[in-house]
Design a protein around this motif. Structure first.
Motif, PDB file in Angstrom:
ATOM      1  N   ILE A 120      49.632  34.904  -7.176  1.00  0.00           N
ATOM      2  CA  ILE A 120      48.296  35.389  -6.815  1.00  0.00           C
ATOM      3  C   ILE A 120      47.733  34.570  -5.668  1.00  0.00           C
ATOM      4  CG2 ILE A 120      45.904  35.563  -7.640  1.00  0.00           C
ATOM      5  CD1 ILE A 120      47.102  36.304 -10.410  1.00  0.00           C
ATOM      6  N   GLN A 121      47.853  33.213  -5.749  1.00  0.00           N
ATOM      7  CA  GLN A 121      47.356  32.348  -4.681  1.00  0.00           C
ATOM      8  C   GLN A 121      48.032  32.668  -3.357  1.00  0.00           C
ATOM      9  OE1 GLN A 121      47.869  28.515  -6.950  1.00  0.00           O
ATOM     10  NE2 GLN A 121      46.164  27.945  -5.598  1.00  0.00           N
ATOM     11  N   GLY A 122      49.326  32.827  -3.374  1.00  0.00           N
ATOM     12  CA  GLY A 122      50.063  33.116  -2.146  1.00  0.00           C
ATOM     13  C   GLY A 122      49.639  34.436  -1.520  1.00  0.00           C
ATOM     14  N   GLN A 123      49.498  35.474  -2.348  1.00  0.00           N
ATOM     15  CA  GLN A 123      49.131  36.788  -1.828  1.00  0.00           C
ATOM     16  C   GLN A 123      47.690  36.818  -1.320  1.00  0.00           C
ATOM     17  OE1 GLN A 123      51.219  39.448  -1.392  1.00  0.00           O
ATOM     18  NE2 GLN A 123      52.798  37.975  -1.966  1.00  0.00           N
ATOM     19  N   VAL A 124      46.776  36.148  -2.047  1.00  0.00           N
ATOM     20  CA  VAL A 124      45.373  36.107  -1.603  1.00  0.00           C
ATOM     21  C   VAL A 124      45.270  35.301  -0.311  1.00  0.00           C
ATOM     22  CG1 VAL A 124      43.039  35.300  -2.190  1.00  0.00           C
ATOM     23  CG2 VAL A 124      44.417  36.504  -3.897  1.00  0.00           C
ATOM     24  N   ASN A 125      46.005  34.187  -0.215  1.00  0.00           N
ATOM     25  CA  ASN A 125      46.017  33.410   1.030  1.00  0.00           C
ATOM     26  C   ASN A 125      46.481  34.266   2.201  1.00  0.00           C
ATOM     27  OD1 ASN A 125      45.080  30.722   1.186  1.00  0.00           O
ATOM     28  ND2 ASN A 125      46.761  30.026  -0.131  1.00  0.00           N
ATOM     29  N   LYS A 126      47.546  35.004   1.985  1.00  0.00           N
ATOM     30  CA  LYS A 126      48.084  35.878   3.033  1.00  0.00           C
ATOM     31  C   LYS A 126      47.037  36.907   3.470  1.00  0.00           C
ATOM     32  CE  LYS A 126      52.647  36.606   2.226  1.00  0.00           C
ATOM     33  NZ  LYS A 126      53.838  37.363   1.813  1.00  0.00           N
ATOM     34  N   LEU A 127      46.369  37.505   2.490  1.00  0.00           N
ATOM     35  CA  LEU A 127      45.340  38.508   2.785  1.00  0.00           C
ATOM     36  C   LEU A 127      44.186  37.881   3.565  1.00  0.00           C
ATOM     37  CD1 LEU A 127      44.120  41.363   2.393  1.00  0.00           C
ATOM     38  CD2 LEU A 127      43.118  40.511   0.272  1.00  0.00           C
ATOM     39  N   LEU A 128      43.717  36.720   3.136  1.00  0.00           N
ATOM     40  CA  LEU A 128      42.601  36.064   3.818  1.00  0.00           C
ATOM     41  C   LEU A 128      42.971  35.669   5.245  1.00  0.00           C
ATOM     42  CD1 LEU A 128      41.216  33.791   0.939  1.00  0.00           C
ATOM     43  CD2 LEU A 128      40.219  35.923   1.819  1.00  0.00           C
ATOM     44  N   ARG A 129      44.203  35.190   5.459  1.00  0.00           N
ATOM     45  CA  ARG A 129      44.643  34.803   6.812  1.00  0.00           C
ATOM     46  C   ARG A 129      44.749  35.997   7.742  1.00  0.00           C
ATOM     47  NH1 ARG A 129      48.655  31.706   4.099  1.00  0.00           N
ATOM     48  NH2 ARG A 129      50.190  33.169   4.897  1.00  0.00           N
ATOM     49  N   SER A 130      44.923  37.187   7.177  1.00  0.00           N
ATOM     50  CA  SER A 130      45.070  38.374   8.021  1.00  0.00           C
ATOM     51  C   SER A 130      43.731  38.885   8.556  1.00  0.00           C
ATOM     52  CB  SER A 130      45.765  39.492   7.243  1.00  0.00           C
ATOM     53  OG  SER A 130      44.892  40.022   6.266  1.00  0.00           O
ATOM     54  N   LYS A 131      42.638  38.335   8.075  1.00  0.00           N
ATOM     55  CA  LYS A 131      41.298  38.782   8.479  1.00  0.00           C
ATOM     56  C   LYS A 131      40.820  38.015   9.712  1.00  0.00           C
ATOM     57  CE  LYS A 131      41.104  41.574   5.080  1.00  0.00           C
ATOM     58  NZ  LYS A 131      41.234  42.982   5.344  1.00  0.00           N
ATOM     59  N   THR A 132      39.923  38.638  10.447  1.00  0.00           N
ATOM     60  CA  THR A 132      39.294  37.983  11.594  1.00  0.00           C
ATOM     61  C   THR A 132      37.903  37.507  11.192  1.00  0.00           C
ATOM     62  OG1 THR A 132      38.314  40.025  12.431  1.00  0.00           O
ATOM     63  CG2 THR A 132      40.544  39.466  13.217  1.00  0.00           C
ATOM     64  N   ILE A 133      37.328  36.661  12.037  1.00  0.00           N
ATOM     65  CA  ILE A 133      35.996  36.134  11.752  1.00  0.00           C
ATOM     66  C   ILE A 133      34.979  37.263  11.656  1.00  0.00           C
ATOM     67  CG2 ILE A 133      34.113  34.719  12.678  1.00  0.00           C
ATOM     68  CD1 ILE A 133      36.230  32.842  13.843  1.00  0.00           C
ATOM     69  N   SER A 134      35.044  38.225  12.566  1.00  0.00           N
ATOM     70  CA  SER A 134      34.075  39.330  12.552  1.00  0.00           C
ATOM     71  C   SER A 134      34.214  40.193  11.301  1.00  0.00           C
ATOM     72  CB  SER A 134      34.210  40.183  13.816  1.00  0.00           C
ATOM     73  OG  SER A 134      35.519  40.708  13.921  1.00  0.00           O
ATOM     74  N   VAL A 136      35.116  39.175   8.214  1.00  0.00           N
ATOM     75  CA  VAL A 136      34.579  38.521   7.022  1.00  0.00           C
ATOM     76  C   VAL A 136      33.092  38.230   7.139  1.00  0.00           C
ATOM     77  CG1 VAL A 136      36.787  37.533   6.330  1.00  0.00           C
ATOM     78  CG2 VAL A 136      35.257  36.194   7.769  1.00  0.00           C
ATOM     79  N   LYS A 137      32.559  38.149   8.375  1.00  0.00           N
ATOM     80  CA  LYS A 137      31.126  37.907   8.542  1.00  0.00           C
ATOM     81  C   LYS A 137      30.293  39.169   8.354  1.00  0.00           C
ATOM     82  CE  LYS A 137      30.616  33.819  11.394  1.00  0.00           C
ATOM     83  NZ  LYS A 137      30.083  33.300  12.669  1.00  0.00           N
ATOM     84  N   ALA A 138      30.904  40.322   8.476  1.00  0.00           N
ATOM     85  CA  ALA A 138      30.171  41.579   8.325  1.00  0.00           C
ATOM     86  C   ALA A 138      29.630  41.689   6.901  1.00  0.00           C
ATOM     87  CB  ALA A 138      31.082  42.766   8.626  1.00  0.00           C
ATOM     88  N   VAL A 139      28.469  42.344   6.773  1.00  0.00           N
ATOM     89  CA  VAL A 139      27.826  42.478   5.460  1.00  0.00           C
ATOM     90  C   VAL A 139      28.746  43.199   4.475  1.00  0.00           C
ATOM     91  CG1 VAL A 139      25.869  43.480   4.230  1.00  0.00           C
ATOM     92  CG2 VAL A 139      25.530  42.451   6.475  1.00  0.00           C
ATOM     93  N   ASP A 140      29.312  44.298   4.901  1.00  0.00           N
ATOM     94  CA  ASP A 140      30.212  45.035   4.006  1.00  0.00           C
ATOM     95  C   ASP A 140      31.623  44.457   4.019  1.00  0.00           C
ATOM     96  OD1 ASP A 140      30.731  45.868   6.601  1.00  0.00           O
ATOM     97  OD2 ASP A 140      31.274  47.903   6.000  1.00  0.00           O
ATOM     98  N   THR A 142      32.584  41.430   3.035  1.00  0.00           N
ATOM     99  CA  THR A 142      32.886  40.729   1.781  1.00  0.00           C
ATOM    100  C   THR A 142      33.124  41.712   0.640  1.00  0.00           C
ATOM    101  OG1 THR A 142      30.525  40.455   1.366  1.00  0.00           O
ATOM    102  CG2 THR A 142      31.662  38.603   2.386  1.00  0.00           C
ATOM    103  N   ASP A 143      32.388  42.830   0.662  1.00  0.00           N
ATOM    104  CA  ASP A 143      32.621  43.848  -0.370  1.00  0.00           C
ATOM    105  C   ASP A 143      34.023  44.437  -0.236  1.00  0.00           C
ATOM    106  OD1 ASP A 143      30.050  43.494  -1.314  1.00  0.00           O
ATOM    107  OD2 ASP A 143      29.227  45.147  -0.132  1.00  0.00           O
ATOM    108  N   LYS A 144      34.392  44.735   0.995  1.00  0.00           N
ATOM    109  CA  LYS A 144      35.728  45.298   1.256  1.00  0.00           C
ATOM    110  C   LYS A 144      36.806  44.276   0.896  1.00  0.00           C
ATOM    111  CE  LYS A 144      38.508  47.298   4.932  1.00  0.00           C
ATOM    112  NZ  LYS A 144      38.635  47.518   6.373  1.00  0.00           N
ATOM    113  N   LEU A 145      36.579  43.022   1.265  1.00  0.00           N
ATOM    114  CA  LEU A 145      37.534  41.964   0.949  1.00  0.00           C
ATOM    115  C   LEU A 145      37.674  41.788  -0.562  1.00  0.00           C
ATOM    116  CD1 LEU A 145      39.387  39.768   2.092  1.00  0.00           C
ATOM    117  CD2 LEU A 145      37.412  38.239   2.142  1.00  0.00           C
ATOM    118  N   GLY A 146      36.562  41.824  -1.282  1.00  0.00           N
ATOM    119  CA  GLY A 146      36.606  41.719  -2.737  1.00  0.00           C
ATOM    120  C   GLY A 146      37.408  42.845  -3.367  1.00  0.00           C
TER     121      GLY A 146
END
Length: 177
Positions: A120-134, A136-140, A142-146
């Protein structure tokens, strides 16, 4: 007077016979109607009857599970380790640091999560690294990421329905620099 008594007796017998015949006809009509109703409602394919009965039974079980979980479910949360990942964007590099708590369906899921934690840690890390700053900063964002994290963990846990596995993902801290 004796002639009147003689004529009254056959009339009474005729009335009784008439009522008996009518009663017998009514009973026969009820029986015939019942048999006809049974034959009309009965399916000609016994396999279809079995399939319909199984489908009804499955729906009843699902309804009972949903009712039971909604009534009995006290919120159970499992905290995942803190995640710190590099984020890339056209403006420059950044860092995301987040703590995640997941709401789970039951205590058995908690044990499954503990058993699968490295994956789970490895897959979540991979998913988080694939995101850009814009993203994850968007209001929606974090909802989409969750939602993506929830689907990812449920896939690892082999959860089949919305009420199984992880129910929600909650970011307790979310720092982007």
């Amino acid at each position: 007077m004796s002639d009147a008594k003689v004529e009254a007796a056959p009339k009474a017998k005729k009335n009784i016979l008439l009522f008996a015949v009518i009663g017998l006809l009514v009973v026969l009509l009820i029986i015939v109607g019942g048999v006809a109703a049974f034959l009309l409602t009965k399916s000609s394919d016994p396999a279809a009857d079995e399939v319909a009965a199984e489908a009804t039974a499955r729906e009843d079980v699902k309804k009972k599970k949903k009712k039971g979980k909604k009534e009995e479910h006290a919120a159970i949360f499992e905290k995942l380790p803190q995640f710190t990942v590099n984020l890339h964007s056209e403006e420059g590099d950044g860092i995301l640091q987040t703590d995640i708590s997941v709401e789970i369906a039951d205590a058995q899921v908690a044990e499954k999560i503990k058993g699968q934690m490295p994956k789970i840690q490895g897959q979540v890390n991979k998913l988080l690294r694939s995101k850009t700053i814009s993203e994850v900063k968007a209001v929606d964002g974090t909802d989409k990421l969750g939602k993506e994290i929830r689907e990812l963990i449920n896939k690892i846990l082999h959860a089949e329905s919305e009420e199984e596995g992880v129910i929600s993902v909650n970011f307790t801290t979310f720092i982007v620099q």
